[in-house]
Enzyme design. Structure first.
Site, mmCIF file in Angstrom:
data_model
loop_
_atom_site.group_PDB
_atom_site.id
_atom_site.type_symbol
_atom_site.label_atom_id
_atom_site.label_comp_id
_atom_site.label_asym_id
_atom_site.label_seq_id
_atom_site.Cartn_x
_atom_site.Cartn_y
_atom_site.Cartn_z
ATOM 1 N N TRP A 74 -4.915 -5.477 0.809
ATOM 2 C CA TRP A 74 -4.966 -4.255 0.015
ATOM 3 C C TRP A 74 -5.086 -4.520 -1.479
ATOM 4 O O TRP A 74 -5.744 -3.774 -2.198
ATOM 5 C CB TRP A 74 -3.771 -3.352 0.320
ATOM 6 C CG TRP A 74 -3.834 -2.841 1.723
ATOM 7 C CD1 TRP A 74 -2.969 -3.143 2.744
ATOM 8 C CD2 TRP A 74 -4.816 -1.960 2.297
ATOM 9 N NE1 TRP A 74 -3.363 -2.499 3.892
ATOM 10 C CE2 TRP A 74 -4.477 -1.773 3.647
ATOM 11 C CE3 TRP A 74 -5.944 -1.316 1.795
ATOM 12 C CZ2 TRP A 74 -5.234 -0.959 4.505
ATOM 13 C CZ3 TRP A 74 -6.691 -0.520 2.642
ATOM 14 C CH2 TRP A 74 -6.335 -0.351 3.979
ATOM 15 N N ASP B 239 1.221 -0.605 -5.619
ATOM 16 C CA ASP B 239 0.901 0.074 -4.369
ATOM 17 C C ASP B 239 2.108 -0.141 -3.448
ATOM 18 O O ASP B 239 2.383 -1.260 -3.029
ATOM 19 C CB ASP B 239 -0.363 -0.550 -3.774
ATOM 20 C CG ASP B 239 -0.739 0.044 -2.413
ATOM 21 O OD1 ASP B 239 0.032 0.871 -1.876
ATOM 22 O OD2 ASP B 239 -1.814 -0.329 -1.889
ATOM 23 N N LYS C 250 1.859 5.679 6.112
ATOM 24 C CA LYS C 250 2.559 4.486 6.568
ATOM 25 C C LYS C 250 4.023 4.790 6.852
ATOM 26 O O LYS C 250 4.552 4.431 7.877
ATOM 27 C CB LYS C 250 2.445 3.356 5.543
ATOM 28 C CG LYS C 250 1.015 3.014 5.155
ATOM 29 C CD LYS C 250 0.200 2.476 6.332
ATOM 30 C CE LYS C 250 -1.304 2.605 6.155
ATOM 31 N NZ LYS C 250 -1.879 1.782 5.117
HETATM 32 C C1 LIG Z 1 -3.039 1.738 4.356
HETATM 33 C C2 LIG Z 1 -2.927 1.226 2.999
HETATM 34 C C3 LIG Z 1 -3.823 1.603 1.982
HETATM 35 C C4 LIG Z 1 -5.063 2.453 2.188
HETATM 36 O O1 LIG Z 1 -4.858 3.669 2.669
HETATM 37 P P1 LIG Z 1 -6.047 4.698 2.998
HETATM 38 O O2 LIG Z 1 -5.355 5.997 2.823
HETATM 39 O O3 LIG Z 1 -6.489 4.418 4.395
HETATM 40 O O4 LIG Z 1 -7.148 4.494 2.024
HETATM 41 C C5 LIG Z 1 -3.605 1.105 0.723
HETATM 42 N N1 LIG Z 1 -2.582 0.275 0.461
HETATM 43 C C6 LIG Z 1 -1.730 -0.131 1.417
HETATM 44 C C7 LIG Z 1 -0.623 -1.077 1.073
HETATM 45 C C8 LIG Z 1 -1.864 0.331 2.713
HETATM 46 O O5 LIG Z 1 -1.002 -0.075 3.662
#
Ligand SMILES: *Cc1c(COP(=O)(O)O)cnc(C)c1O
Length: 360
Positions: free
Chosen positions: A101, A171, A195
């Protein structure tokens, strides 16, 4: 009704009481005679929901007043780009790459400007966090970017890097609301809620007021954070139902002892699983101690066919979505907030049985 133990990395397990409450309100939300899915986002009922969601998350995380909370759409992957567009006003930002990511976030910055990679764990296939002491942060970098918990590789940055005064952007998607966090240490936190917090389709951005530019010439309206800041995330139609579900999850977390309570439960589950993995003769965790996520736990047997057999057998036993990400292989157990301790106990018991049955 047959609920399974769902170890999916995302979209992922949600608390059963939340799903039940949403089901109960599906046809008639609190006497409105309609579902939240059918409701105008300009209605007072929905305004109350989004106001309560913001107030609840502010309380849970102790978000200081000089931070804005946004409920956005477009996928967390879009936030990779909008972070750079909004915060890197001089075109410079520094990145720490610890997995899938953060690599993707870097890629967006490479399209848009001049990012610098401060450290990368790629040479070790992200099985540990690289040395983050004394980073060569550019003094004029707009921010230092991290993915604090890497969902795919299962690693975690346990000690925030010294960014030498440059704002830190994190993130937190796959660890969001899993433990207390000192928001003031960050310039911005973002998370896709699918998540750990809600159904897919909402991204929460928590950003320090002074980092949001007033004017971004040439940038479309919807790509500017300021647009949604000014309109309380209601410039256009938001993901109303998603925000409503997040609000319910915020209250559920509160009922579980808040973020301190979540942390204790999450540590207990992760300790149980890692202790077994570290002592198993069949399964090995893929991330080194000190760098391990307590949310996403990848492991392998070292034999692809046996991995596949394990995943298939586990599924038959109501332990589902354990297949590892295609870039890592093997297995991955995501044990988010809503995974009960009992689910991890069942998983470990099943792994012990499987190990016994497959001992040479
Ligand atoms: C799933 C995830 C994303 C991306 O999410 P989307 O909504 O599918 O674009 C970004 N960062 C992390 C750490 C993730 O687990």
């Amino acid at each position: 009704m047959a609920r399974v133990y769902n170890f999916s990395a995302g979209p992922a397990v949600l608390p059963e009481p939340v799903l039940q409450a949403a089901a109960d309100e599906m046809l008639d939300y609190q006497g409105t005679g309609m579902s939240v899915c059918e409701m105008s986002h300009r209605s007072s009922a929905f305004q109350d929901i989004i106001d309560d969601a913001e107030a609840s998350i502010r309380k849970l995380m102790g978000i200081p007043d000089n931070y804005k909370v946004l409920f956005l759409q477009g996928g967390d992957s879009l936030i990779f780009a909008t972070t750079f567009i909004n915060l890197a006003t001089n075109g410079k930002a520094d990145y720490i790459v610890t997995g899938n990511w953060s690599k993707k976030a870097l890629k967006e910055a490479q399209i848009l400007g001049d990012p610098k990679v401060l450290a990368s764990g790629e040479d070790k296939n992200f099985s540990e966090i690289p040395d983050l002491t004394n980073l060569d942060v550019r003094p004029d970098a707009s921010y230092v970017y991290i993915c604090e918990n890497e969902t795919v590789h299962g690693n975690r940055i346990w000690t925030l890097p010294d960014t030498k005064g440059v704002p830190l952007v994190a993130d937190q998607s796959s660890m969001f609301l899993s433990e207390p966090v000192d928001v003031a240490r960050y310039g911005m936190i973002h998370a896709g809620v699918q998540k750990n917090v809600g159904p897919a389709g909402v991204q929460i951005v928590i950003v320090r007021e002074d980092l949001i530019p007033d004017d971004l010439p040439g940038v479309p309206t919807m790509l500017r954070f300021k647009t949604q800041v000014d309109k309380g995330s209601l410039y256009d139609t938001p993901n109303c139902f998603g925000i409503y579900m997040c609000d319910k999850v915020f209250h559920w977390i509160e009922s579980q002892g808040g973020l301190e309570g979540m942390k204790a439960k999450n540590e207990e589950k992760a300790t149980l699983l890692y202790d077994y993995l570290d002592n198993s003769d069949l399964f090995q965790p893929t991330v080194r101690p000190g760098s391990r996520s307590i949310m996403n736990v990848p492991f392998v047997t070292g034999d692809k066919d046996l991995d596949a057999e394990f995943v298939a057998e586990a599924t038959k036993n109501g332990l589902v979505s354990l297949k590892g990400h295609r870039s890592v292989g093997g297995m991955r157990a995501s044990i988010y907030n809503a995974m009960p301790l009992e689910g991890v106990q069942k998983l470990v018991a099943f792994m012990k049985d499987f190990e016994l049955a497959h001992k040479a």
